[in-house]
Design an enzyme around this catalytic site. Structure first.
Site, mmCIF file in Angstrom:
data_model
loop_
_atom_site.group_PDB
_atom_site.id
_atom_site.type_symbol
_atom_site.label_atom_id
_atom_site.label_comp_id
_atom_site.label_asym_id
_atom_site.label_seq_id
_atom_site.Cartn_x
_atom_site.Cartn_y
_atom_site.Cartn_z
ATOM 1 N N THR A 206 0.832 -1.197 0.000
ATOM 2 C CA THR A 206 0.000 0.000 0.000
ATOM 3 C C THR A 206 0.869 1.251 0.000
ATOM 4 O O THR A 206 2.024 1.211 0.437
ATOM 5 C CB THR A 206 -0.907 0.044 1.247
ATOM 6 O OG1 THR A 206 -0.101 0.306 2.400
ATOM 7 C CG2 THR A 206 -1.634 -1.266 1.442
ATOM 8 N N ARG A 235 6.495 0.844 1.917
ATOM 9 C CA ARG A 235 6.995 2.037 2.584
ATOM 10 C C ARG A 235 7.300 1.691 4.032
ATOM 11 O O ARG A 235 6.512 1.027 4.707
ATOM 12 C CB ARG A 235 5.976 3.183 2.501
ATOM 13 C CG ARG A 235 5.821 3.770 1.100
ATOM 14 C CD ARG A 235 7.080 4.530 0.678
ATOM 15 N NE ARG A 235 7.015 5.025 -0.698
ATOM 16 C CZ ARG A 235 7.522 4.401 -1.740
ATOM 17 N NH1 ARG A 235 8.112 3.219 -1.583
ATOM 18 N NH2 ARG A 235 7.460 4.924 -2.943
ATOM 19 N N GLU A 264 15.037 5.204 6.766
ATOM 20 C CA GLU A 264 16.069 4.675 5.866
ATOM 21 C C GLU A 264 16.922 5.748 5.207
ATOM 22 O O GLU A 264 18.024 5.469 4.731
ATOM 23 C CB GLU A 264 15.435 3.805 4.780
ATOM 24 C CG GLU A 264 14.566 4.558 3.794
ATOM 25 C CD GLU A 264 13.918 3.639 2.760
ATOM 26 O OE1 GLU A 264 14.120 3.902 1.561
ATOM 27 O OE2 GLU A 264 13.232 2.671 3.143
ATOM 28 N N HIS A 296 16.149 -1.273 0.159
ATOM 29 C CA HIS A 296 15.209 -0.711 -0.826
ATOM 30 C C HIS A 296 15.651 -1.039 -2.252
ATOM 31 O O HIS A 296 15.792 -0.160 -3.108
ATOM 32 C CB HIS A 296 15.086 0.803 -0.638
ATOM 33 C CG HIS A 296 13.745 1.339 -1.052
ATOM 34 N ND1 HIS A 296 13.111 2.367 -0.396
ATOM 35 C CD2 HIS A 296 12.906 0.981 -2.055
ATOM 36 C CE1 HIS A 296 11.956 2.632 -0.984
ATOM 37 N NE2 HIS A 296 11.811 1.799 -2.001
#
Length: 340
Positions: A206, A235, A264, A296
């Site tokens: 999401t 996220r 991050e 990531h």
């Protein structure tokens, strides 16, 4: 025409140079975009920024003063962009909305399988000449119930692989149902609580907003099945790290896979080898044997980076020709005119 590209890495230089058939001048800046580095873009009609670049009110105002007309985000996310300021100053913010749902969904699956079968730990053991398999027990993928939160392109792809590839039971939650998901026999539930209570493996897909921030917290974790596996490739702030640590310590969460982390920005895409990680939660999570954190990189495939760079350049072309694609525009600038 000049573009300043922040957070430059060798792979960005390689691909932008290869795909720059428009012969734009590209100023590669290794620093992230923030108030300290923003003047590197002085005289550039466009800036090209990445997911963790800081595009705050002050930064965007400085960009505007320095002549920047458009912000090109070479990613899908834009939660670090002050859209209100961009709107007021007439600066369009363009992104790459769907560069590779396959890349990210496949990465989520790889985290599930690695945490399940502990392949990362097995590899480390064998490298140390330890061929013992004690503690490496996993489960058959088909035996578990999977909950997919968010069924856009990425969530849909993961649903397909789990349902059609493994034959597993998959349930989904989203505020808008995806017909492609229901067409393969996957049921939507009405509330997140049903996901928390019914699933052995939960994967988050999401966007981050006021409704989704910390959706995984002490309250939701308490509702989950004992030994739940949680995957987050979306996220970082979807998961409250402090609450997840409590869940891991108690055994409520059996394993956690995250390609993102709330804080991050100070760490990801940088080499901190030999340095002390000052973020206590991150440092603790990295030390857990049942936690996998990666920097990531779920998006990072040859096909995806080619699409990202090509679309970012095309977004600039479209801006200059007043033919911006609505699907790529994330704000409502008052006015914007390219330099003639």
């Amino acid at each position: 025409m000049k573009i300043t590209l922040f957070s430059s890495k060798p792979y960005w230089v390689k691909w932008f140079n290869e795909l720059n058939k428009f012969s734009y001048e590209i100023n590669y800046v290794t620093s992230a975009c923030d108030i300290k580095s923003v003047n590197e873009a002085k005289g550039s009609e466009a800036v090209c920024c990445f997911v963790n670049d800081d595009l705050s009110k002050e930064v965007i105002e400085t960009l505007h003063s320095n002549g920047t007309k458009v912000i090109l985000m070479r990613c899908a996310g834009f939660n670090k962009v002050d859209l209100d300021t961009a709107n007021k100053l007439g600066i369009p913010v363009l992104r790459v909305p769907a560069y590779s749902p396959n890349a990210v969904s496949e990465y989520a699956l790889s985290l599930i399988m690695a945490l399940n079968r502990k392949t990362h730990k097995a590899h480390d053991r064998v490298r140390d000449a330890n061929f013992e398999i004690n503690g490496m027990e996993g489960f058959n993928m088909v035996s578990k119930v999977y909950g997919i939160v968010g069924t856009g392109n990425i969530g849909e792809q993961l649903c397909r692989v789990l349902k059609l590839g493994f034959g597993a039971k998959v349930i989904a939650y989203d505020i808008i149902e995806n017909k492609a998901v229901t067409d393969i026999g996957i049921e939507y539930v009405k509330t997140l609580d049903e996901i928390w209570k019914q699933c052995d493996v939960i994967s988050l897909h999401t966007p981050l907003n006021s409704q989704t921030k910390y959706m995984v917290n002490s309250e939701s974790i308490e509702k989950m099945r004992d030994g739940v596996m949680i995957i987050n490739v979306s996220r970082g702030a979807l998961v409250n790290a402090s609450d997840a640590i409590v869940g891991l310590k108690s055994g409520k969460i059996s394993s956690l896979g995250m390609d993102v982390y709330e804080n991050e920005t100070d760490y990801f895409y940088q080499d901190h080898n030999g340095s002390i990680i000052k973020d206590d939660n991150l440092s603790l999570l990295i030390s857990y044997p049942n936690v996998m954190i990666t920097s990531h990189q779920a998006w990072y495939t040859k096909e995806a980076i080619s699409c990202i760079c090509g679309t970012s350049l095309q977004n600039f072309v479209d801006f200059r020709s007043n033919q911006i694609k609505k699907s790529n525009l994330v704000n409502n600038p008052i006015s914007s005119q390219p330099t003639q």
